[in-house]
Design an enzyme around this catalytic site. Structure first.
Site, mmCIF file in Angstrom:
data_model
loop_
_atom_site.group_PDB
_atom_site.id
_atom_site.type_symbol
_atom_site.label_atom_id
_atom_site.label_comp_id
_atom_site.label_asym_id
_atom_site.label_seq_id
_atom_site.Cartn_x
_atom_site.Cartn_y
_atom_site.Cartn_z
ATOM 1 N N ASN A 42 0.875 -1.178 0.000
ATOM 2 C CA ASN A 42 0.000 0.000 0.000
ATOM 3 C C ASN A 42 0.908 1.223 0.000
ATOM 4 O OD1 ASN A 42 -1.800 2.034 0.459
ATOM 5 N ND2 ASN A 42 -2.447 1.317 2.500
ATOM 6 N N LYS B 103 0.123 4.275 -0.265
ATOM 7 C CA LYS B 103 -0.501 5.446 0.387
ATOM 8 C C LYS B 103 -0.271 6.702 -0.455
ATOM 9 C CE LYS B 103 -0.083 3.027 4.753
ATOM 10 N NZ LYS B 103 0.023 3.077 6.209
ATOM 11 N N HIS C 285 -9.321 1.038 5.166
ATOM 12 C CA HIS C 285 -8.035 1.266 5.828
ATOM 13 C C HIS C 285 -8.225 2.201 7.030
ATOM 14 C CE1 HIS C 285 -3.909 2.373 6.601
ATOM 15 N NE2 HIS C 285 -3.576 1.278 5.937
ATOM 16 N N GLU D 18 -6.584 4.594 8.061
ATOM 17 C CA GLU D 18 -6.385 6.024 7.771
ATOM 18 C C GLU D 18 -7.642 6.620 7.139
ATOM 19 O OE1 GLU D 18 -2.778 5.342 5.607
ATOM 20 O OE2 GLU D 18 -1.840 4.691 7.476
ATOM 21 N N GLU E 47 -5.211 -4.977 10.638
ATOM 22 C CA GLU E 47 -4.161 -3.979 10.817
ATOM 23 C C GLU E 47 -4.393 -3.239 12.137
ATOM 24 O OE1 GLU E 47 -2.240 -2.790 6.810
ATOM 25 O OE2 GLU E 47 -3.936 -1.476 7.164
ATOM 26 N N GLY F 57 2.863 2.124 10.848
ATOM 27 C CA GLY F 57 3.809 3.223 10.691
ATOM 28 C C GLY F 57 4.538 3.592 11.972
ATOM 29 N N SER G 26 3.766 -2.403 10.286
ATOM 30 C CA SER G 26 5.217 -2.470 10.467
ATOM 31 C C SER G 26 5.811 -3.830 10.113
ATOM 32 C CB SER G 26 5.611 -2.063 11.899
ATOM 33 O OG SER G 26 5.211 -0.727 12.165
ATOM 34 N N GLY H 285 5.233 1.195 4.717
ATOM 35 C CA GLY H 285 6.559 1.786 4.528
ATOM 36 C C GLY H 285 7.536 0.918 3.750
HETATM 37 O O1 13P Z 1 -1.037 0.595 6.840
HETATM 38 C C1 13P Z 1 -0.305 -0.289 6.456
HETATM 39 C C2 13P Z 1 -0.584 -1.018 5.202
HETATM 40 O O2 13P Z 1 -1.852 -0.716 4.724
HETATM 41 C C3 13P Z 1 0.907 -0.670 7.221
HETATM 42 O O3 13P Z 1 1.806 0.367 7.152
HETATM 43 P P1 13P Z 1 3.316 0.173 7.725
HETATM 44 O O4 13P Z 1 3.821 -1.111 7.109
HETATM 45 O O5 13P Z 1 4.044 1.384 7.265
HETATM 46 O O6 13P Z 1 3.181 0.063 9.210
#
Ligand code: 13P
Length: 262
Positions: free
Chosen positions: A22, A24, A107, A109, A179, A185, A225, A247
């Site tokens: 992803n 983002k 998601h 976010e 998640e 993150g 993560s 990330g």
């Molecule tokens: O939100 C995520 C994937 O959708 C996970 O993000 P990270 O791997 O950066 O923690």
């Protein structure tokens, strides 16, 4: 909500290993092209579905560049309406017209910054399935829920409220992605045991509604993560079928180290 029963013209999505990146709101067009060039140099594992989700503005370019490549290009989001006066939004039909077959919905976010509720997500899921898009449906508890030992109830409700109006045939086109918000993150992952416990609970929740066969055939991904140094242990757990990677998906070597961690 009315039960959604669909005779979908989709390949049935049996349980499989999946690693989805992803991206983002990262990478402009030239950065996207560079990352895709680097991804194409990597060895694609044969038993893992590898996907990447660029931003909308880079979707067409990414899709075309990866057309004859096993990496699937997927979307990060879409609106629940088929079309209309929703300035700034993108519809399922628009994604389909590019050739996109899979969309991420729910998601954390989107839930946190764009007020996407379970009710909105149920509508998005329906619209995606009616348009023959496969859904990667995300959910997960916040830190306060885990500290209060409330994480299973939160997750159970997120799944029930957005998905349990689907019948078993529609559910086959959903991939679940657990998640935990506190691990996204932050560099803090759920331990492999915490991930396994929750994934087993999710499968039990599905089994109670749809039976063991459907629950056993559903892919459940972990996100939060995931890095090259922890992916192997997380993916080794019996109820973890892969990962949704943030990330680490922005670096081709790291992403493929994760995709090769089964
Ligand atoms: O939100 C995520 C994937 O959708 C996970 O993000 P990270 O791997 O950066 O923690």
């Amino acid at each position: 909500m009315e039960i959604l029963s669909l005779e979908l013209d989709l390949e049935s999505d049996m349980r499989k290993n999946i690693v989805a990146g992803n991206w983002k709101m990262n990478n402009d067009l030239s950065e996207t092209e560079t990352l895709i060039r680097e991804l194409k140099l990597q060895n694609n594992p044969s038993d893992v579905e590898v996907m990447v989700a660029p931003s909308f503005t880079n979707l067409w370019q990414a899709f075309n560049t990866l057309k004859d490549h096993p990496i699937e290009v997927i979307a990060q989001n879409m609106h629940f309406a088929e079309s209309g006066a929703y300035t700034g939004e993108v519809s399922a039909a628009m994604l389909k017209s590019l050739g996109i077959k899979t969309v991420i919905l729910g998601h954390s976010e989107r839930r946190a910054y764009f007020n996407e509720t379970d009710a909105i997500l149920a509508k998005k899921v329906d619209t995606a399935l009616k348009n023959e898009l496969r859904v990667i449906f995300c959910f997960g508890e916040e830190l306060k829920d885990r500290k209060a030992d409330n994480h299973e109830t939160i997750v159970e409700n997120q799944i029930k409220n957005a998905l349990f109006h689907l019948d078993a045939s529609a559910l086959q086109h959903i991939v679940l992605a657990y998640e935990p918000v506190w691990a996204i993150g932050t560099g803090e992952t759920a331990s492999p045991e915490q991930a396994q416990d929750m994934h087993a609970f999710i499968r039990k929740t599905l089994a109670a509604k749809y039976g063991n066969d459907v629950a056993d055939e559903t892919s459940i991904l972990y996100g939060g993560s995931v890095k090259p140094n922890n992916a192997k242990e997380i993916f080794s757990k019996p109820d973890v079928d892969g990962g949704l990677i943030g990330g680490a998906a922005l670096n081709a070597d790291d992403f493929f180290a994760i995709a090769n961690s089964f």
